[in-house]
Scaffold this motif. Structure first.
Motif, PDB file in Angstrom:
ATOM      1  N   SER A   8      -6.561  -1.340  -3.208  1.00 13.83           N
ATOM      2  CA  SER A   8      -5.695  -0.454  -3.993  1.00 13.83           C
ATOM      3  C   SER A   8      -4.284  -0.497  -3.433  1.00 13.83           C
ATOM      4  CB  SER A   8      -6.216   0.982  -3.959  1.00 13.83           C
ATOM      5  OG  SER A   8      -7.471   1.080  -4.591  1.00 13.83           O
ATOM      6  N   ALA A   9      -3.343  -0.858  -4.268  1.00 10.33           N
ATOM      7  CA  ALA A   9      -1.955  -1.037  -3.817  1.00 10.33           C
ATOM      8  C   ALA A   9      -1.099  -1.377  -5.025  1.00 10.33           C
ATOM      9  CB  ALA A   9      -1.868  -2.167  -2.790  1.00 10.33           C
TER      10      ALA A   9
ATOM     11  N   THR B  38       2.409  -4.176 -10.429  1.00  9.18           N
ATOM     12  CA  THR B  38       1.167  -3.705 -11.055  1.00  9.18           C
ATOM     13  C   THR B  38       0.486  -2.803 -10.044  1.00  9.18           C
ATOM     14  OG1 THR B  38       0.783  -5.654 -12.441  1.00  9.18           O
ATOM     15  CG2 THR B  38      -1.146  -4.334 -11.845  1.00  9.18           C
ATOM     16  N   ARG B  39       0.239  -1.575 -10.458  1.00  9.60           N
ATOM     17  CA  ARG B  39      -0.482  -0.654  -9.560  1.00  9.60           C
ATOM     18  C   ARG B  39      -1.967  -0.855  -9.780  1.00  9.60           C
ATOM     19  NH1 ARG B  39       0.343   2.800  -6.169  1.00  9.60           N
ATOM     20  NH2 ARG B  39       2.572   3.047  -6.593  1.00  9.60           N
ATOM     21  N   LEU B  40      -2.654  -1.329  -8.743  1.00 11.24           N
ATOM     22  CA  LEU B  40      -4.092  -1.552  -8.811  1.00 11.24           C
ATOM     23  C   LEU B  40      -4.804  -0.399  -8.124  1.00 11.24           C
ATOM     24  CD1 LEU B  40      -6.514  -3.422  -9.478  1.00 11.24           C
ATOM     25  CD2 LEU B  40      -6.241  -4.381  -7.182  1.00 11.24           C
ATOM     26  N   THR B  41      -5.712   0.210  -8.850  1.00 13.05           N
ATOM     27  CA  THR B  41      -6.529   1.290  -8.302  1.00 13.05           C
ATOM     28  C   THR B  41      -7.988   0.868  -8.361  1.00 13.05           C
ATOM     29  OG1 THR B  41      -4.948   2.953  -9.082  1.00 13.05           O
ATOM     30  CG2 THR B  41      -7.146   3.717  -8.469  1.00 13.05           C
TER      31      THR B  41
ATOM     32  N   ILE C 105       0.860  -1.174   0.000  1.00 12.14           N
ATOM     33  CA  ILE C 105       0.000   0.000   0.000  1.00 12.14           C
ATOM     34  C   ILE C 105       0.897   1.225   0.000  1.00 12.14           C
ATOM     35  CG2 ILE C 105      -1.740   1.258   1.336  1.00 12.14           C
ATOM     36  CD1 ILE C 105      -2.711  -1.538   2.298  1.00 12.14           C
ATOM     37  N   LEU C 106       0.493   2.250  -0.696  1.00 10.35           N
ATOM     38  CA  LEU C 106       1.330   3.431  -0.898  1.00 10.35           C
ATOM     39  C   LEU C 106       1.939   3.934   0.400  1.00 10.35           C
ATOM     40  CD1 LEU C 106       2.247   5.435  -3.102  1.00 10.35           C
ATOM     41  CD2 LEU C 106       0.294   6.863  -2.475  1.00 10.35           C
ATOM     42  N   GLY C 107       3.254   4.007   0.411  1.00 14.89           N
ATOM     43  CA  GLY C 107       3.963   4.555   1.562  1.00 14.89           C
ATOM     44  C   GLY C 107       4.146   3.585   2.714  1.00 14.89           C
TER      45      GLY C 107
END
Lengths: 108, 116
Positions: free
Chosen positions: B87-88, B111-114, B38-40
């Motif tokens: 999302s990650a 793979t960036r999943l949104t 997860i972002l960050g």
């Protein structure tokens, strides 16, 4: 339970040294070190397999105290390219645990 | 130099939809992994796969997730009924060995999943 790293973040001037520590409550078969730059995948740095093992690669080296389940990553004469987040990690069986991460920033 | 590849690089999906993330591990590697970041935040282990079956999975890897090696080269992660919190960045990795004979893991680009 993931390995705990310290410090959480460090800022260095180019040419300075740093030590990143990693401690696990679980017995690990080995310790891996990875560096991840923002927006990129983790990149393997080195693996330490035996208690007391030390390894070095250029100006980056590491040690692993198997009895204490502690590992340290040593960065000497840091370069701007060393900036990133450093993760230790290890496996017990086939599950891999990444550490909490240490953000390293090298400034000119 | 051999590398792990992942497709797509970015996937946008609506909540409740199913997504399949694809990975091609390094050809002679035996162990395959999926991780989530997860972002960050830290990189989290999801699952390891060996000899065409799940070797280990984390608490995150519940019934919403499944993995498959449909042919000799691809390794897929399916996420059913996606949620916003899915999302990650999802990383695939492969290694020659694992366990006591631990080898380095090679990571794909992710793979960036949104999920919207």
């Amino acid at each position: 339970q993931q390995p705990v790293q310290s410090p959480q973040a460090v800022i260095l001037r180019e040419g300075e040294d740093a030590v990143i520590n990693c401690s696990s409550s679980k017995a690990l078969y080995s310790v891996h070190w990875y560096r991840q730059k923002h927006g990129e995948a983790p990149v393997f740095l080195m693996i330490l397999l035996k208690g007391g093992e030390q390894k070095g690669h250029d100006k980056i080296s590491a040690s692993f105290n198997e009895k204490k389940q502690q590992s340290s990553l040593y960065l000497t004469a840091s370069q701007l390219s060393y900036s990133g987040t450093y993760f230790c990690g290890g496996n017990t069986g086939n599950q891999f645990y990444f550490g909490t991460g240490t953000s390293l920033t090298v400034i000119p | 130099e051999p590398e792990v590849t992942q497709t797509p690089s970015h996937q946008v999906t609506q909540m409740g939809q199913e997504v399949i993330l694809r990975c091609v591990p390094i050809s002679n590697h035996l162990y395959f992994y999926w991780y989530r970041q997860i972002l960050g935040q830290k990189v989290e282990f999801l699952v390891s796969f060996y000899n065409n079956e799940i070797s280990e999975k984390s608490e995150i890897f519940d019934d919403q997730f499944s993995v498959e090696r449909p042919d000799g080269s691809n390794f897929t992660l399916k996420i059913r009924s996606t949620k916003l919190e899915d999302s990650a960045m999802y990383f695939c990795a492969s290694s020659l060995y694992s366990g006591e004979h631990s080898y380095e893991q090679y990571f794909g680009p992710g793979t960036r999943l949104t999920v919207t």
